[in-house]
Structure formats: structure tokens, C-alpha cells
Design a protein around this motif. Structure first.
Motif, short mmCIF file in Angstrom:
data_model
loop_
_atom_site.label_atom_id
_atom_site.label_comp_id
_atom_site.label_asym_id
_atom_site.label_seq_id
_atom_site.Cartn_x
_atom_site.Cartn_y
_atom_site.Cartn_z
N PRO A 59 52.77 15.23 -7.03
CA PRO A 59 52.62 14.59 -5.72
C PRO A 59 52.75 15.55 -4.54
CG PRO A 59 53.99 13.24 -7.16
CD PRO A 59 53.80 14.56 -7.86
N ALA A 60 53.65 16.53 -4.66
CA ALA A 60 53.81 17.51 -3.59
C ALA A 60 52.56 18.36 -3.43
CB ALA A 60 55.03 18.39 -3.86
N MET A 61 51.92 18.69 -4.53
CA MET A 61 50.69 19.47 -4.47
C MET A 61 49.53 18.62 -3.95
SD MET A 61 50.99 21.79 -7.91
CE MET A 61 52.39 22.88 -8.15
N LYS A 62 49.48 17.37 -4.32
CA LYS A 62 48.44 16.48 -3.81
C LYS A 62 48.53 16.38 -2.29
CE LYS A 62 47.53 12.57 -5.85
NZ LYS A 62 47.69 11.26 -6.55
N ALA A 63 49.74 16.41 -1.78
CA ALA A 63 49.92 16.33 -0.33
C ALA A 63 49.31 17.53 0.39
CB ALA A 63 51.41 16.22 0.01
N ARG A 64 49.20 18.65 -0.32
CA ARG A 64 48.61 19.87 0.27
C ARG A 64 47.15 20.03 -0.13
NH1 ARG A 64 52.52 23.31 2.35
NH2 ARG A 64 51.52 25.30 1.88
N GLY A 65 46.66 19.17 -1.01
CA GLY A 65 45.26 19.20 -1.41
C GLY A 65 44.91 20.24 -2.44
N GLN A 66 45.92 20.87 -3.03
CA GLN A 66 45.67 21.89 -4.05
C GLN A 66 46.99 22.31 -4.67
OE1 GLN A 66 46.61 25.47 -3.68
NE2 GLN A 66 47.90 24.74 -2.01
N GLY A 67 46.89 23.03 -5.79
CA GLY A 67 48.09 23.58 -6.42
C GLY A 67 47.77 24.14 -7.79
N SER A 68 48.71 24.88 -8.32
CA SER A 68 48.57 25.46 -9.66
C SER A 68 49.89 25.34 -10.39
CB SER A 68 48.16 26.94 -9.57
OG SER A 68 48.11 27.52 -10.87
N ILE A 69 49.84 24.73 -11.57
CA ILE A 69 51.01 24.58 -12.43
C ILE A 69 50.79 25.40 -13.69
CG2 ILE A 69 52.39 22.97 -13.81
CD1 ILE A 69 51.68 20.79 -11.79
N VAL A 70 51.79 26.18 -14.04
CA VAL A 70 51.74 27.00 -15.26
C VAL A 70 52.95 26.66 -16.12
CG1 VAL A 70 51.70 29.33 -16.23
CG2 VAL A 70 50.52 28.85 -14.06
N PHE A 71 52.71 26.35 -17.37
CA PHE A 71 53.78 26.11 -18.33
C PHE A 71 53.86 27.29 -19.29
CE2 PHE A 71 52.28 21.75 -17.36
CZ PHE A 71 53.45 21.22 -16.85
N THR A 72 55.06 27.74 -19.59
CA THR A 72 55.23 28.76 -20.62
C THR A 72 55.30 28.08 -21.97
OG1 THR A 72 56.42 30.24 -19.12
CG2 THR A 72 56.63 30.66 -21.47
N ALA A 73 54.23 28.21 -22.73
CA ALA A 73 54.20 27.73 -24.11
C ALA A 73 54.55 28.93 -25.01
CB ALA A 73 52.84 27.12 -24.45
N SER A 74 53.81 29.16 -26.07
CA SER A 74 54.09 30.28 -26.97
C SER A 74 52.95 30.41 -27.97
CB SER A 74 55.40 30.02 -27.72
OG SER A 74 55.57 30.97 -28.78
N PHE A 75 52.76 31.61 -28.47
CA PHE A 75 51.81 31.79 -29.56
C PHE A 75 52.20 30.93 -30.76
CE2 PHE A 75 55.06 34.70 -30.99
CZ PHE A 75 54.96 34.71 -32.37
N VAL A 76 53.48 30.63 -30.90
CA VAL A 76 53.95 29.83 -32.03
C VAL A 76 53.40 28.41 -31.95
CG1 VAL A 76 56.00 28.95 -33.22
CG2 VAL A 76 56.02 31.25 -32.27
N GLY A 77 53.10 27.93 -30.74
CA GLY A 77 52.48 26.62 -30.60
C GLY A 77 51.01 26.61 -30.91
N PHE A 78 50.43 27.78 -31.09
CA PHE A 78 49.00 27.93 -31.38
C PHE A 78 48.78 28.38 -32.81
CE2 PHE A 78 45.30 30.86 -31.44
CZ PHE A 78 44.30 29.95 -31.13
N SER A 79 49.59 29.35 -33.23
CA SER A 79 49.52 29.89 -34.59
C SER A 79 50.88 30.47 -34.92
CB SER A 79 48.45 30.98 -34.67
OG SER A 79 48.39 31.53 -35.96
N ASN A 80 51.50 30.00 -35.97
CA ASN A 80 52.91 30.29 -36.23
C ASN A 80 53.23 31.77 -36.25
OD1 ASN A 80 55.06 30.86 -38.67
ND2 ASN A 80 55.72 29.25 -37.28
N GLY A 81 52.33 32.60 -36.69
CA GLY A 81 52.54 34.04 -36.63
C GLY A 81 53.52 34.59 -37.65
N GLY A 82 53.82 33.82 -38.65
CA GLY A 82 54.73 34.30 -39.68
C GLY A 82 56.19 34.15 -39.32
#
Length: 252
Positions: free
Chosen positions: A127-150
Motif C-alpha cells: 500500500p505504501a508503494m501504491k501511494a507513490r505509484g511505483q516500487g520494488s520489493i526483493v525477497f532473499t530466497a536461496s538456491f536451496v529453494g530452486f535446487s537443493n545443491g546437495g
């Protein structure tokens, strides 16, 4: 400066990738709002940013608390005038055990910090970004969420990070027409307190899984976050951006 005058929240800012990112964002011209559980570390970081010529405010709290997510947005708005970006980076690894040996408490903690907190953050930030008409959200995921990697014994962590990628993509679809971009950053092994820092045997094992035969420095991951929060990634949303030293390629 890539982030000049942008107002950006950073969670998990007291150490590791979050601290490196906060410093880098500020050096790139951003006004940063620092969030983490440890007030003393946040104060030290905010002071270091200020002494380097940057602008930072901080508020300690628990990312699992919906009120805290809103309070960080309120601080950004009151201190700097709004919200342009968020690097939702807070996370935990939890117990590394096979699923039959894993406690329900561990499962719940990991999902709560890594995934539910992302929902709470987005609920306050969008909602705060909508009030400014733009924004960028970045979440830190992990390669483990894509491919376990051993990596053994990471059922809860992998589930939380895979879920985070899916959540980022859904959120991106919901809000793209409103000028809000949402992406997931997928680091490889990174030298942080939760990534084996101070444990040479763990660092050697994790580094050996990567084709580059090393782990990332937090600042290397922070550089990718700068790109996702900057206007250079203006046509990029719903993307899982892999910055993993080639470990996913090794498993392809």
C-alpha cells in the motif's frame, strides 16, 4: 548513484547480507530503514552509515510480528517521506535434520520467519508503494529453494524458500500494473553467521559444492540486490534471480 533518493527498508540488517546491503544501498544514495531483532547492532550500523555520509534510521523488532512490519513502513514514511523499495532479507536456517527427526517447532519457526514474515512485510509495504505509484520489493530466497545443491537435512528451509519464490511471483502478477515490481534473489552459499562463518569445516564443505569452489561475500549478493531495486531492472518482475556461484548449473 543507482539508488539516489530512494527510500528502502532492509530487514535482517544486523549482520551478513542485510548489513552489507544496507551499507551499499546508502552508498548508492538511498535512505535506508534498518530492521532486525538486535537493537545494538542496528545502532552501530546506522552510525557507520551516517559517518560515511549516508542516511539511515533503525527500529528493532521481530519480523514475525505484523505490527512490526507496519512500524517499519511508518518509520520510512515519517523519516523520509514514503517507501520506494524493500529488501526483505531476514531469514533463518533452523535445524538441519532429516524430516523424520525434525521437530514441529523447528518447522514452524523456519516457515514463520522465512515465509510468513514475507507475507506480513508485503502486506504493509505494497500500500505504501501504491501511494507513490511505483516500487520494488526483493525477497532473499536461496538456491536451496530452486535446487537443493546437495545440502542434507534442509527440508524446512527448502520448503520455505521455494514457497518464497512462488509468493514473489504471485505478488508480482498481482501488482505489476500498479508499477510495483517483485523479485526473488537466490544466493548461493554466503559467508554469514548462518552460512557457516567461524566454522572452517562447514565453510569448506559448502564451498566445495560450488563449481567456483568458494562462497560469496555478503557484498557480492548485495550488488545483485542493488540491481533489483534500481531502475536498471525496470522491466524485471516475478523473476528468481540466481546468484549462486554455479551450483544450480552443476545440478542441471
Amino acid at each position: 548513484m543507482e539508488l539516489e533518493n530512494k527510500i528502502i527498508i532492509v530487514t535482517g540488517a544486523s549482520s551478513g547480507i542485510g548489513a552489507a546491503a544496507a551499507k551499499l544501498f546508502a552508498s548508492e544514495g538511498a535512505n535506508v530503514v534498518l530492521g532486525a531483532r538486535r537493537s545494538t547492532e542496528l545502532e552501530v550500523l546506522a552510525d557507520a552509515i551516517s559517518r560515511a555520509g549516508g542516511r539511515a534510521m533503525y527500529l528493532a523488532g521481530d519480523v514475525k510480528d505484523e505490527g512490526y512490519a507496519g512500524a517499519l513502513v511508518d518509520l520510512a514514511t515519517k523519516a523520509f517521506g514514503g517507501l520506494d523499495g524493500a529488501f526483505n532479507n531476514a531469514g533463518i536456517v533452523g535445524e538441519m535434520q532429516p524430516v523424520p527427526d525434525m521437530s514441529i517447532g523447528n518447522w514452524t519457526d523456519v516457515i514463520s520467519v522465512n515465509l510468513t514474515a514475507a507475507f506480513l512485510a508485503a502486506k504493509a509495504q505494497v500500500p505504501a508503494m501504491k501511494a507513490r505509484g511505483q516500487g520494488s520489493i526483493v525477497f532473499t530466497a536461496s538456491f536451496v529453494g530452486f535446487s537443493n545443491g546437495g545440502m542434507p537435512g534442509m527440508g524446512a528451509y527448502a520448503a520455505s524458500k521455494a514457497g518464497l519464490i512462488g509468493f514473489a511471483q504471485s505478488l508480482a502478477s498481482d501488482h505489476a500494473a500498479e508499477g510495483i515490481r517483485v523479485n526473488a534473489l537466490l544466493p548461493g552459499g554466503t559467508i554469514t553467521p548462518s552460512g557457516g562463518e567461524g566454522n572452517p569445516a562447514a565453510l569448506e564443505f559448502i564451498a566445495g559444492l560450488h563449481p567456483m569452489k568458494r562462497m560469496a561475500a555478503p557484498a557480492e549478493i548485495a550488488q545483485a540486490a542493488v540491481f533489483l531495486l534500481s531502475d536498471r531492472s525496470s522491466f524485471m518482475t516475478g523473476s528468481p534471480m540466481i546468484v549462486d556461484g554455479g551450483i544450480s548449473v552443476r545440478l542441471a
